[in-house]
Write a protein that holds these residues in place. Sequence first.
Motif, mmCIF file in Angstrom:
data_model
loop_
_atom_site.group_PDB
_atom_site.id
_atom_site.type_symbol
_atom_site.label_atom_id
_atom_site.label_comp_id
_atom_site.label_asym_id
_atom_site.label_seq_id
_atom_site.Cartn_x
_atom_site.Cartn_y
_atom_site.Cartn_z
ATOM 1 N N LYS A 132 0.847 -1.187 0.000
ATOM 2 C CA LYS A 132 0.000 0.000 0.000
ATOM 3 C C LYS A 132 0.885 1.240 0.000
ATOM 4 C CE LYS A 132 -3.383 2.435 2.795
ATOM 5 N NZ LYS A 132 -4.138 2.398 4.049
ATOM 6 N N LEU A 133 0.588 2.178 -0.897
ATOM 7 C CA LEU A 133 1.335 3.426 -0.997
ATOM 8 C C LEU A 133 0.623 4.523 -0.216
ATOM 9 C CD1 LEU A 133 2.180 3.290 -4.807
ATOM 10 C CD2 LEU A 133 3.482 2.397 -2.883
ATOM 11 N N PRO A 134 1.298 5.639 0.064
ATOM 12 C CA PRO A 134 0.685 6.715 0.853
ATOM 13 C C PRO A 134 -0.581 7.303 0.244
ATOM 14 C CG PRO A 134 3.043 7.058 0.715
ATOM 15 C CD PRO A 134 2.719 5.911 -0.180
ATOM 16 N N ASP A 135 -0.741 7.251 -1.079
ATOM 17 C CA ASP A 135 -1.941 7.822 -1.698
ATOM 18 C C ASP A 135 -3.122 6.862 -1.697
ATOM 19 O OD1 ASP A 135 -1.097 6.020 -3.579
ATOM 20 O OD2 ASP A 135 -1.130 7.422 -5.260
ATOM 21 N N GLY A 136 -2.963 5.663 -1.112
ATOM 22 C CA GLY A 136 -4.060 4.721 -0.998
ATOM 23 C C GLY A 136 -4.084 3.648 -2.067
ATOM 24 N N THR A 137 -3.247 3.746 -3.077
ATOM 25 C CA THR A 137 -3.223 2.718 -4.109
ATOM 26 C C THR A 137 -2.449 1.502 -3.613
ATOM 27 O OG1 THR A 137 -1.255 3.672 -5.133
ATOM 28 C CG2 THR A 137 -3.378 4.349 -6.028
ATOM 29 N N ILE A 138 -2.813 0.351 -4.158
ATOM 30 C CA ILE A 138 -2.142 -0.895 -3.804
ATOM 31 C C ILE A 138 -1.468 -1.419 -5.059
ATOM 32 C CG2 ILE A 138 -2.458 -3.247 -2.974
ATOM 33 C CD1 ILE A 138 -4.843 -2.199 -1.373
ATOM 34 N N VAL A 139 -0.175 -1.719 -4.942
ATOM 35 C CA VAL A 139 0.609 -2.203 -6.075
ATOM 36 C C VAL A 139 1.064 -3.624 -5.798
ATOM 37 C CG1 VAL A 139 1.392 0.092 -6.778
ATOM 38 C CG2 VAL A 139 2.744 -1.208 -5.155
ATOM 39 N N ASP A 140 1.247 -4.401 -6.878
ATOM 40 C CA ASP A 140 1.739 -5.764 -6.701
ATOM 41 C C ASP A 140 3.250 -5.747 -6.544
ATOM 42 O OD1 ASP A 140 2.577 -5.236 -9.259
ATOM 43 O OD2 ASP A 140 1.496 -6.880 -10.203
ATOM 44 N N SER A 141 3.849 -6.921 -6.495
ATOM 45 C CA SER A 141 5.287 -7.011 -6.239
ATOM 46 C C SER A 141 6.123 -6.420 -7.368
ATOM 47 C CB SER A 141 5.687 -8.467 -6.008
ATOM 48 O OG SER A 141 5.345 -9.243 -7.134
ATOM 49 N N GLU A 142 5.535 -6.253 -8.560
ATOM 50 C CA GLU A 142 6.257 -5.659 -9.691
ATOM 51 C C GLU A 142 6.047 -4.162 -9.802
ATOM 52 O OE1 GLU A 142 4.952 -7.846 -13.064
ATOM 53 O OE2 GLU A 142 5.988 -9.661 -12.460
ATOM 54 N N GLY A 143 5.179 -3.580 -8.980
ATOM 55 C CA GLY A 143 4.941 -2.146 -8.989
ATOM 56 C C GLY A 143 3.747 -1.713 -9.803
ATOM 57 N N CYS A 144 2.944 -2.662 -10.312
ATOM 58 C CA CYS A 144 1.745 -2.327 -11.093
ATOM 59 C C CYS A 144 0.572 -2.089 -10.146
ATOM 60 C CB CYS A 144 1.395 -3.453 -12.052
ATOM 61 S SG CYS A 144 2.677 -3.788 -13.250
ATOM 62 N N VAL A 145 -0.223 -1.053 -10.416
ATOM 63 C CA VAL A 145 -1.377 -0.729 -9.578
ATOM 64 C C VAL A 145 -2.450 -1.793 -9.779
ATOM 65 C CG1 VAL A 145 -3.182 0.964 -9.126
ATOM 66 C CG2 VAL A 145 -0.877 1.728 -9.677
ATOM 67 N N ILE A 146 -2.917 -2.384 -8.669
ATOM 68 C CA ILE A 146 -3.943 -3.424 -8.754
ATOM 69 C C ILE A 146 -5.220 -3.035 -8.016
ATOM 70 C CG2 ILE A 146 -2.328 -5.322 -9.094
ATOM 71 C CD1 ILE A 146 -2.555 -5.948 -6.116
ATOM 72 N N GLY A 147 -5.246 -1.915 -7.324
ATOM 73 C CA GLY A 147 -6.452 -1.490 -6.625
ATOM 74 C C GLY A 147 -6.182 -0.343 -5.685
ATOM 75 N N ASN A 148 -7.173 -0.077 -4.814
ATOM 76 C CA ASN A 148 -6.990 0.953 -3.788
ATOM 77 C C ASN A 148 -7.578 0.462 -2.484
ATOM 78 O OD1 ASN A 148 -9.717 1.237 -4.017
ATOM 79 N ND2 ASN A 148 -9.693 3.286 -4.861
ATOM 80 N N ASP A 149 -7.394 1.233 -1.427
ATOM 81 C CA ASP A 149 -7.847 0.811 -0.104
ATOM 82 C C ASP A 149 -9.183 1.403 0.282
ATOM 83 O OD1 ASP A 149 -7.162 3.429 0.328
ATOM 84 O OD2 ASP A 149 -6.163 3.048 2.227
ATOM 85 N N GLY A 150 -9.883 2.009 -0.639
ATOM 86 C CA GLY A 150 -11.200 2.554 -0.340
ATOM 87 C C GLY A 150 -11.227 4.059 -0.260
ATOM 88 N N THR A 151 -10.113 4.685 0.027
ATOM 89 C CA THR A 151 -10.089 6.141 0.049
ATOM 90 C C THR A 151 -9.914 6.642 -1.370
ATOM 91 O OG1 THR A 151 -7.731 6.107 0.447
ATOM 92 C CG2 THR A 151 -9.140 6.292 2.358
ATOM 93 N N VAL A 152 -10.845 7.449 -1.825
ATOM 94 C CA VAL A 152 -10.793 7.988 -3.167
ATOM 95 C C VAL A 152 -10.392 9.450 -3.083
ATOM 96 C CG1 VAL A 152 -12.095 8.434 -5.273
ATOM 97 C CG2 VAL A 152 -12.565 6.396 -3.934
ATOM 98 N N HIS A 153 -9.333 9.801 -3.756
ATOM 99 C CA HIS A 153 -8.842 11.174 -3.743
ATOM 100 C C HIS A 153 -9.133 11.793 -5.094
ATOM 101 C CE1 HIS A 153 -6.754 10.395 0.001
ATOM 102 N NE2 HIS A 153 -6.338 9.252 -0.534
ATOM 103 N N TYR A 154 -9.911 12.863 -5.102
ATOM 104 C CA TYR A 154 -10.226 13.559 -6.333
ATOM 105 C C TYR A 154 -9.313 14.757 -6.489
ATOM 106 C CZ TYR A 154 -14.452 10.761 -6.359
ATOM 107 O OH TYR A 154 -15.320 9.714 -6.364
ATOM 108 N N ASN A 155 -8.831 14.957 -7.693
ATOM 109 C CA ASN A 155 -7.990 16.108 -7.995
ATOM 110 C C ASN A 155 -8.903 17.238 -8.457
ATOM 111 O OD1 ASN A 155 -6.186 17.996 -8.857
ATOM 112 N ND2 ASN A 155 -5.061 16.631 -10.226
ATOM 113 N N PRO A 156 -8.997 18.328 -7.708
ATOM 114 C CA PRO A 156 -9.899 19.416 -8.101
ATOM 115 C C PRO A 156 -9.461 20.121 -9.388
ATOM 116 C CG PRO A 156 -8.564 20.074 -6.230
ATOM 117 C CD PRO A 156 -8.290 18.621 -6.481
#
Length: 91
Positions: free
Chosen positions: A63-87
């Motif tokens: 799990k990265l600080p922005d809430g995304t979850i990456v696999d062992s190779e560094g590819c994004v596979i999901g998030n932890d439920g917190t959705v951050h919108y860029n205004p």
Amino acid sequence: MKCKRMVRLFMAVLLVLSLTGCAENKSTSQNSASSHVVKTYDGHTKVRTSTGSYWTPPEGSQKLPDGTIVDSEGCVIGNDGTVHYNPNSVG
């Protein structure tokens, strides 16, 4: 005179470091992800998504600080439920 010597020394050190690879640019997503890991999953922990459902990230995923979850190779596979919108985003 002293300033010129310092500049020359600095340039020589910079040249040596660039030739040896110590000053190499390490801005790949995998390297930055591994240096800012919040949590590493064990393959049994469930994670809640933004829709309220649960899923289990594979073992070794992180799990990265922005809430995304990456696999062992560094590819994004999901998030932890917190959705951050860029205004400032368009579209």
